[in-house]
Design a protein around this motif. Structure first.
Motif, PDB file in Angstrom:
ATOM      1  N   THR A  21       7.434   7.008 -29.835  1.00 48.26           N
ATOM      2  CA  THR A  21       6.260   7.428 -30.597  1.00 48.26           C
ATOM      3  C   THR A  21       5.171   6.377 -30.590  1.00 48.26           C
ATOM      4  O   THR A  21       4.013   6.676 -30.827  1.00 48.26           O
ATOM      5  N   LYS A  22       5.529   5.122 -30.359  1.00 48.07           N
ATOM      6  CA  LYS A  22       4.555   4.034 -30.474  1.00 48.07           C
ATOM      7  C   LYS A  22       3.980   3.583 -29.138  1.00 48.07           C
ATOM      8  O   LYS A  22       2.891   3.035 -29.082  1.00 48.07           O
ATOM      9  N   VAL A  23       4.768   3.716 -28.078  1.00 50.02           N
ATOM     10  CA  VAL A  23       4.391   3.122 -26.799  1.00 50.02           C
ATOM     11  C   VAL A  23       3.917   4.215 -25.838  1.00 50.02           C
ATOM     12  O   VAL A  23       4.614   5.219 -25.683  1.00 50.02           O
ATOM     13  N   PRO A  24       2.719   4.055 -25.218  1.00 50.00           N
ATOM     14  CA  PRO A  24       2.298   5.064 -24.238  1.00 50.00           C
ATOM     15  C   PRO A  24       3.357   5.209 -23.143  1.00 50.00           C
ATOM     16  O   PRO A  24       4.006   4.230 -22.766  1.00 50.00           O
ATOM     17  N   ARG A  25       3.488   6.423 -22.622  1.00 52.41           N
ATOM     18  CA  ARG A  25       4.543   6.714 -21.639  1.00 52.41           C
ATOM     19  C   ARG A  25       4.543   5.744 -20.466  1.00 52.41           C
ATOM     20  O   ARG A  25       5.589   5.335 -19.988  1.00 52.41           O
ATOM     21  N   ALA A  26       3.349   5.359 -20.032  1.00 50.98           N
ATOM     22  CA  ALA A  26       3.250   4.501 -18.853  1.00 50.98           C
ATOM     23  C   ALA A  26       3.903   3.135 -19.093  1.00 50.98           C
ATOM     24  O   ALA A  26       4.248   2.438 -18.145  1.00 50.98           O
ATOM     25  N   PHE A  27       4.053   2.754 -20.367  1.00 50.05           N
ATOM     26  CA  PHE A  27       4.596   1.430 -20.662  1.00 50.05           C
ATOM     27  C   PHE A  27       6.073   1.453 -21.035  1.00 50.05           C
ATOM     28  O   PHE A  27       6.706   0.414 -21.139  1.00 50.05           O
ATOM     29  N   LEU A  28       6.626   2.631 -21.254  1.00 49.65           N
ATOM     30  CA  LEU A  28       8.050   2.707 -21.630  1.00 49.65           C
ATOM     31  C   LEU A  28       8.997   2.131 -20.571  1.00 49.65           C
ATOM     32  O   LEU A  28       9.994   1.497 -20.920  1.00 49.65           O
ATOM     33  N   PRO A  29       8.707   2.319 -19.265  1.00 51.61           N
ATOM     34  CA  PRO A  29       9.650   1.773 -18.264  1.00 51.61           C
ATOM     35  C   PRO A  29       9.813   0.258 -18.342  1.00 51.61           C
ATOM     36  O   PRO A  29      10.811  -0.281 -17.874  1.00 51.61           O
ATOM     37  N   ARG A  30       8.855  -0.448 -18.942  1.00 54.38           N
ATOM     38  CA  ARG A  30       8.990  -1.901 -19.073  1.00 54.38           C
ATOM     39  C   ARG A  30      10.270  -2.292 -19.818  1.00 54.38           C
ATOM     40  O   ARG A  30      10.820  -3.361 -19.610  1.00 54.38           O
ATOM     41  N   ASN A  31      10.708  -1.414 -20.715  1.00 52.38           N
ATOM     42  CA  ASN A  31      11.872  -1.759 -21.546  1.00 52.38           C
ATOM     43  C   ASN A  31      13.163  -1.881 -20.744  1.00 52.38           C
ATOM     44  O   ASN A  31      14.161  -2.383 -21.253  1.00 52.38           O
ATOM     45  N   VAL A  32      13.143  -1.442 -19.498  1.00 55.87           N
ATOM     46  CA  VAL A  32      14.354  -1.501 -18.680  1.00 55.87           C
ATOM     47  C   VAL A  32      14.807  -2.947 -18.454  1.00 55.87           C
ATOM     48  O   VAL A  32      15.945  -3.202 -18.066  1.00 55.87           O
ATOM     49  N   PHE A  33      13.931  -3.925 -18.732  1.00 57.79           N
ATOM     50  CA  PHE A  33      14.347  -5.324 -18.572  1.00 57.79           C
ATOM     51  C   PHE A  33      15.647  -5.623 -19.320  1.00 57.79           C
ATOM     52  O   PHE A  33      16.407  -6.513 -18.918  1.00 57.79           O
ATOM     53  N   VAL A  34      15.924  -4.877 -20.395  1.00 55.02           N
ATOM     54  CA  VAL A  34      17.123  -5.156 -21.196  1.00 55.02           C
ATOM     55  C   VAL A  34      18.412  -5.004 -20.384  1.00 55.02           C
ATOM     56  O   VAL A  34      19.447  -5.546 -20.754  1.00 55.02           O
ATOM     57  N   ALA A  35      18.337  -4.267 -19.281  1.00 53.30           N
ATOM     58  CA  ALA A  35      19.548  -4.071 -18.458  1.00 53.30           C
ATOM     59  C   ALA A  35      19.785  -5.229 -17.504  1.00 53.30           C
ATOM     60  O   ALA A  35      20.837  -5.324 -16.877  1.00 53.30           O
ATOM     61  N   ARG A  38       0.845  -1.194   0.000  1.00 52.38           N
ATOM     62  CA  ARG A  38       0.000   0.000   0.000  1.00 52.38           C
ATOM     63  C   ARG A  38       0.879   1.241   0.000  1.00 52.38           C
ATOM     64  O   ARG A  38       1.702   1.417   0.894  1.00 52.38           O
ATOM     65  N   LEU A  39       0.695   2.068  -1.023  1.00 56.69           N
ATOM     66  CA  LEU A  39       1.436   3.322  -1.120  1.00 56.69           C
ATOM     67  C   LEU A  39       0.434   4.455  -1.184  1.00 56.69           C
ATOM     68  O   LEU A  39      -0.702   4.266  -1.592  1.00 56.69           O
ATOM     69  N   ASP A  40       0.868   5.647  -0.787  1.00 58.04           N
ATOM     70  CA  ASP A  40      -0.013   6.807  -0.924  1.00 58.04           C
ATOM     71  C   ASP A  40       0.004   7.265  -2.372  1.00 58.04           C
ATOM     72  O   ASP A  40       0.705   8.204  -2.714  1.00 58.04           O
ATOM     73  N   ALA A  41      -0.759   6.578  -3.213  1.00 63.73           N
ATOM     74  CA  ALA A  41      -0.762   6.952  -4.625  1.00 63.73           C
ATOM     75  C   ALA A  41      -1.413   8.315  -4.796  1.00 63.73           C
ATOM     76  O   ALA A  41      -2.506   8.549  -4.313  1.00 63.73           O
ATOM     77  N   LYS A  42      -0.701   9.204  -5.487  1.00 62.00           N
ATOM     78  CA  LYS A  42      -1.238  10.541  -5.702  1.00 62.00           C
ATOM     79  C   LYS A  42      -2.221  10.557  -6.865  1.00 62.00           C
ATOM     80  O   LYS A  42      -3.036  11.446  -6.986  1.00 62.00           O
ATOM     81  N   ASP A  43      -2.093   9.613  -7.755  1.00 64.29           N
ATOM     82  CA  ASP A  43      -3.021   9.554  -8.884  1.00 64.29           C
ATOM     83  C   ASP A  43      -3.070   8.128  -9.413  1.00 64.29           C
ATOM     84  O   ASP A  43      -2.319   7.253  -8.959  1.00 64.29           O
ATOM     85  N   GLY A  44      -3.972   7.919 -10.355  1.00 63.78           N
ATOM     86  CA  GLY A  44      -4.193   6.572 -10.864  1.00 63.78           C
ATOM     87  C   GLY A  44      -2.992   6.000 -11.595  1.00 63.78           C
ATOM     88  O   GLY A  44      -2.686   4.819 -11.464  1.00 63.78           O
ATOM     89  N   ASP A  45      -2.286   6.835 -12.358  1.00 65.79           N
ATOM     90  CA  ASP A  45      -1.131   6.331 -13.102  1.00 65.79           C
ATOM     91  C   ASP A  45      -0.073   5.802 -12.146  1.00 65.79           C
ATOM     92  O   ASP A  45       0.565   4.778 -12.393  1.00 65.79           O
ATOM     93  N   GLN A  46       0.110   6.530 -11.042  1.00 70.93           N
ATOM     94  CA  GLN A  46       1.105   6.094 -10.065  1.00 70.93           C
ATOM     95  C   GLN A  46       0.679   4.765  -9.435  1.00 70.93           C
ATOM     96  O   GLN A  46       1.493   3.871  -9.256  1.00 70.93           O
ATOM     97  N   ALA A  47      -0.604   4.626  -9.146  1.00 71.66           N
ATOM     98  CA  ALA A  47      -1.101   3.374  -8.573  1.00 71.66           C
ATOM     99  C   ALA A  47      -0.910   2.219  -9.557  1.00 71.66           C
ATOM    100  O   ALA A  47      -0.529   1.115  -9.179  1.00 71.66           O
ATOM    101  N   MET A  48      -1.121   2.491 -10.846  1.00 78.08           N
ATOM    102  CA  MET A  48      -0.989   1.434 -11.860  1.00 78.08           C
ATOM    103  C   MET A  48       0.453   0.955 -11.990  1.00 78.08           C
ATOM    104  O   MET A  48       0.706  -0.196 -12.323  1.00 78.08           O
TER     105      MET A  48
END
Ligand SMILES: [Zn+2]
Length: 867
Positions: free
Chosen positions: A792-806, A378-388
């Motif tokens: 340009t193709k991926v919504p901002r909320a999904f870009l962090p997923r790409n960090v798996f490459v590291a 449980r975190l104090d989510a400030k908005d829905g995107d943060q909760a997601m």
């Protein structure tokens, strides 16, 4: 909502990043009803609309705040008592629309009307357009905060009130909404559909679909039901149509009341970021989850279909009928639906042993949750995107914690508590505290205090059991940490279910460890032969016992454990290895010893252990010795269960066969398996129904390992031409399985230039990445070179997923990724947290390799030399 990401990505899913300013709407004015009129043509790129919102002015004010993100507002009309009031508009961050009235609104009702125009979204969120086979379709994904991007609304979950939609679409098309159609008329080639008024709903649960849709009836529900597909796909709707009624029946029995909405549509969407979304009456799914062909679907696809449908229907009560007050309880919404979905799937398909199957993924969650970068559920989510963004580890952990507490207070008390909570907040909002209170009342136990440690603290305990004289056990706890890692000390209230062997029989005891240590006196008054501190396997904690007892348990004790306990035991062995309490050779020996387990799902947990060992230890120098070890460990399994499906075999065997088949081929280099995979893949390409579907993906991948350019082109052609969502994802996965480096580069190029949907862009990269260190480096280079395209193709909320490459075991690759992301232009919100997690994963892997690599290497050489 259900996520749709590969297992490794789940493990790497980020937690919420630093808090942003709280931007909640002022609440002097509350909406009580909203009508939405939209004129939409799925073959066009823009639409027009009008909303009329009935307001209740609670406190006299001149200010009304709501959301309207991106629309061109053509007209705003505010009236009170029939008299117009002039307003000025101010537009702020995240779609905040502030209207300031020329004079104060008095207490009572008012009316707000806004006419607007807008472009359809094209990134598969909000109200978006998809083109499939040359035809346009409209779909929606409003959670978390995308409703405001579709039309003006009060886009916060506590604003829960009825909506009514009127949709104008081209006359030949079909459309659906959360409610059934109330009236329909056609004029000048446009069809006007007025849908029935909804019950009270939050904006994030509204859903629309339109286009040349096809409908397949769902039999056996208490309300009208349909599977909804794009054109040409309704022949694949049968399995989904058949699964809904038994799942619904199980859920209605659990909740003790009928499904709360008037109809149920299960909508298959071809372009979709999530697995599914629980819109009441109109649940949306990624098409390859919902649309299965019985001739080519695997056991695990079938299980996944049931699991996801059960999860979403469970939300109809928990989430939709009763909704969280704010996004900080989104975790409870999702954890509960997942826990419930697992339970009902197990009831409806007991032969698939789904809950047992899920225990293996718990081990991955605990691995990630053990690292200092982890955060509380449980975190104090400030908005829905943060909760997601918190969706990954924390929500899966939430499910485990619910299961552990259900076991502690008993399933009947748990169910009574859940239903008491739901009845008390019907059609309204509630928070987690309301549920804990109801569970406490139903069980007579102080649930809140015990839960707090698990929900508000990160990580989990390591419980150590020591023998004292005359059958007493000293039980102590500390925070579980990987060897060499430091983090603040924490303690928990740990509800333990202990099993032990007293020399004559196996017994059980319950114990609540509510401090740093405690003593459990066993009633027999003598020392047990062995103790399994996680009886039932449902405890969300790691454990240790004296080393001799542990090794003896691994050798003989597991025979008397339940399958769930054996899976938890294997996961715990991996944790002890990481914590420095077990050596690498002891671990590999224990894995090999448990591969003859009679329960197929335990064998799959052994394979998961092999994967852990491979990632940490296997380099080119010991690849052949490891291959020999893999063959020695898994060939007896293949002999026992066979490489081909046998008539009348248990469904659970079908779940494990792809695991040992793939492993024997890819890492065991077993010529018989590789030869068979080549044949199966060729047969599949000729006729997809000609082989055992559970081996289709494995065979296509093994065939690709040594495949050439001609095979790559054949896969590509199949990917582009197959009408089956399942076959499409199989070929796409296999396009990332070529060991030839030129073809890996070709696959990555194709990801950008081929006819891929946005949510498919990373599939080839993800598969190539897993092949070898060199391949993972190649994928990182590709991502860096093409980041602009991905943005340009991926919504901002999904870009962090790409960090798996590291990730992986390479500090050099990690450093390269960190350098890339240090540029502010690359650092979207969520990336930093994920880099921190991946960095810890790499450090753990590297230190384990340094610490145990020599012991493992010596063991593998010894084993591969033979007896
Ligand atoms: Zn959900």
């Amino acid at each position: 909502m259900t996520r749709s990401v590969p297992a490794l990505l789940v493990a790497l899913l980020t937690l919420a990043s630093a808090a942003t300013a709280d931007a909640r709407l002022t609440n002097d004015v509350a909406p009580t009803f909203q009508s939405i009129e939209l004129k939409t043509d799925p073959d066009s790129t823009r639409y027009t609309g009008r909303v009329v919102i009935a307001l209740d002015v609670i406190k006299p004010t001149r200010v009304i705040q709501l959301h309207a993100d991106g629309q061109t507002l053509e007209r705003i009309a505010l009236t009170q008592g029939g008299k117009p009031i002039a307003v000025t508009e101010t537009r702020g961050d995240r779609g905040l629309l502030t209207l300031t009235a020329a004079r104060e609104l008095g207490k009572g009702t008012a009316r707000l009307e806004i006419a607007f125009t807008h472009a359809f979204n094209t990134q598969a969120v909000s109200l978006y357009r998809v083109v499939k086979d040359g035809r346009g379709y409209l779909f929606t994904q409003m959670e978390a905060e995308h409703a405001r991007e579709a039309f003006p609304c009060f886009d916060e979950p506590a604003y829960k009130f009825p909506y009514q939609l009127t949709l104008r679409i081209p006359g030949r098309q079909e459309a659906l909404f959360n409610t059934p159609i109330e009236s329909e008329s056609t004029q000048d080639g446009w069809k006007t559909i007025r849908f029935k008024k909804t019950p009270p709903l939050p904006s994030y649960l509204l859903a629309i679909a339109a286009g040349p849709l096809e409908f397949t009836p769902i039999p056996g529900l208490g309300v009208p039901g349909r599977v909804v597909t794009v054109q040409g796909q309704s022949q694949r709707a049968g399995m989904a149509a058949r699964c809904a009624a038994p799942l619904m029946k199980g859920l209605e029995a659990y909740f003790g009341r009928p499904y709360p909405f008037e109809k149920l549509d299960l909508v298959a969407v071809p372009e979709y970021w999530f697995g599914a979304m629980e819109n009441p009456g109109a649940i949306t799914f990624l098409d390859n989850i919902l649309l299965l062909d019985p001739a080519t679907a695997t056991t695990s696809q079938k299980k996944n279909l049931y699991r996801v449908v059960a999860h979403e229907i469970a939300h109809m009560w928990f989430g939709d009928w009763v909704t969280m007050e704010w996004w900080d309880d989104l975790w409870l919404n999702e954890s509960f639906a997942d826990w419930m979905g697992d339970k009902i799937t197990d009831q409806v398909l007991p032969e698939l042993r789904h809950q047992l199957d899920e225990l293996e993924s718990v081990q991955d969650i605990m691995t990630t949750d053990a690292r200092p970068s982890t955060e509380p559920i449980r975190l104090d989510a400030k908005d829905g995107d943060q909760a997601m963004r918190n969706v990954g580890i924390a929500y899966n952990k939430g499910k485990c914690v619910l299961a552990m507490f259900e076991q502690w207070i008993g399933p009947d008390a748990f169910r009574r508590g859940v239903n008491r909570y739901l009845a008390a907040h019907a059609w309204k909002n509630a928070n987690a505290g309301d549920l804990w209170q109801a569970l406490g009342e139903a069980s007579g136990k102080n649930v809140t205090e015990a839960l707090a440690g698990y929900i508000e603290q990160q990580g989990h305990p390591l419980v150590t059991v020591e023998q004292l004289p005359r059958g007493a056990l000293r039980i102590s706890q500390k925070r579980y940490l990987v060897e060499g890692v430091e983090a603040p000390a924490l303690t928990w209230h740990v509800p333990m279910a202990i099993r032990y062997f007293d020399g004559d029989s196996i017994r059980s005891a319950k114990f609540l460890l509510d401090g740093p240590s405690g003593t459990l006196q066993l009633p027999e008054g003598r020392n047990p032969v062995w103790v399994m501190p996680n009886g039932s396997g449902l405890g969300y904690y790691r454990w240790n016992v004296p080393h001799e007892m542990l090794l003896a348990l691994a050798k003989r004790g597991t025979k008397s454990m339940t399958p769930a306990e054996r899976i938890a035991f294997l996961g715990n062995l991996g944790a002890l290895l990481a914590a420095g309490s077990l050596h690498g050779d002891e671990y590999l020996e224990a894995l090999a010893g448990m591969a003859d387990d009679p329960e197929p799902l335990v064998v799959r947990a052994v394979v998961a252990g092999l994967e852990n060992a491979r990632q940490a230890f296997v380099s080119d120098a010991i690849r052949d010795a490891f291959a020999a070890y893999v063959r020695q460990t898994l060939r007896p399994v293949a002999t026992r269960y066979g490489l081909e499906k046998k008539a009348g075999e248990s469904e659970a065997v079908s779940l494990v066969r792809p695991a040992y088949f793939t492993w024997l081929g890819q890492h065991g280099k077993d010529p018989a398996v590789l030869g068979m995979a080549d044949q199966l893949a060729e047969s599949y390409m000729r006729d997809s129904s000609s082989i055992d579907p559970t081996l289709a993906t494995s065979s296509l991948r093994l065939h690709a390992l040594r495949g050439d350019r001609a095979l790559f082109d054949r896969y590509r052609h199949q990917f582009e031409s197959t009408p089956s969502p399942t076959a499409r994802s199989r070929y796409l996965t296999a396009l990332g399985a070529f060991e030839d480096s030129t073809l890996q580069a070709e696959g990555l190029r194709y990801s950008m230039e081929g006819p891929l949907r946005a949510n498919e862009l990373m599939t080839i990269a993800f598969n190539v990445w897993g092949l070898s260190d060199a391949a993972a480096d190649r994928v990182l280079g590709w991502m860096i070179a093409n980041y602009g395209f991905l943005q340009t193709k991926v919504p901002r909320a999904f870009l962090p997923r790409n960090v798996f490459v590291a990730g992986g075991c390479s500090k050099e690759r990690l450093a390269r990724a960190r350098a890339f992301y240090s540029d502010p232009a690359h650092l979207v919100s969520g990336v930093e947290k994920r880099l921190e997690q991946v960095g810890e994963q790499v450090r753990d892997c590297d230190s384990l390799r340094r610490r145990e690599g020599a012991a493992v290497g010596a063991y593998l050489q010894r084993v591969s030399a033979g007896p």
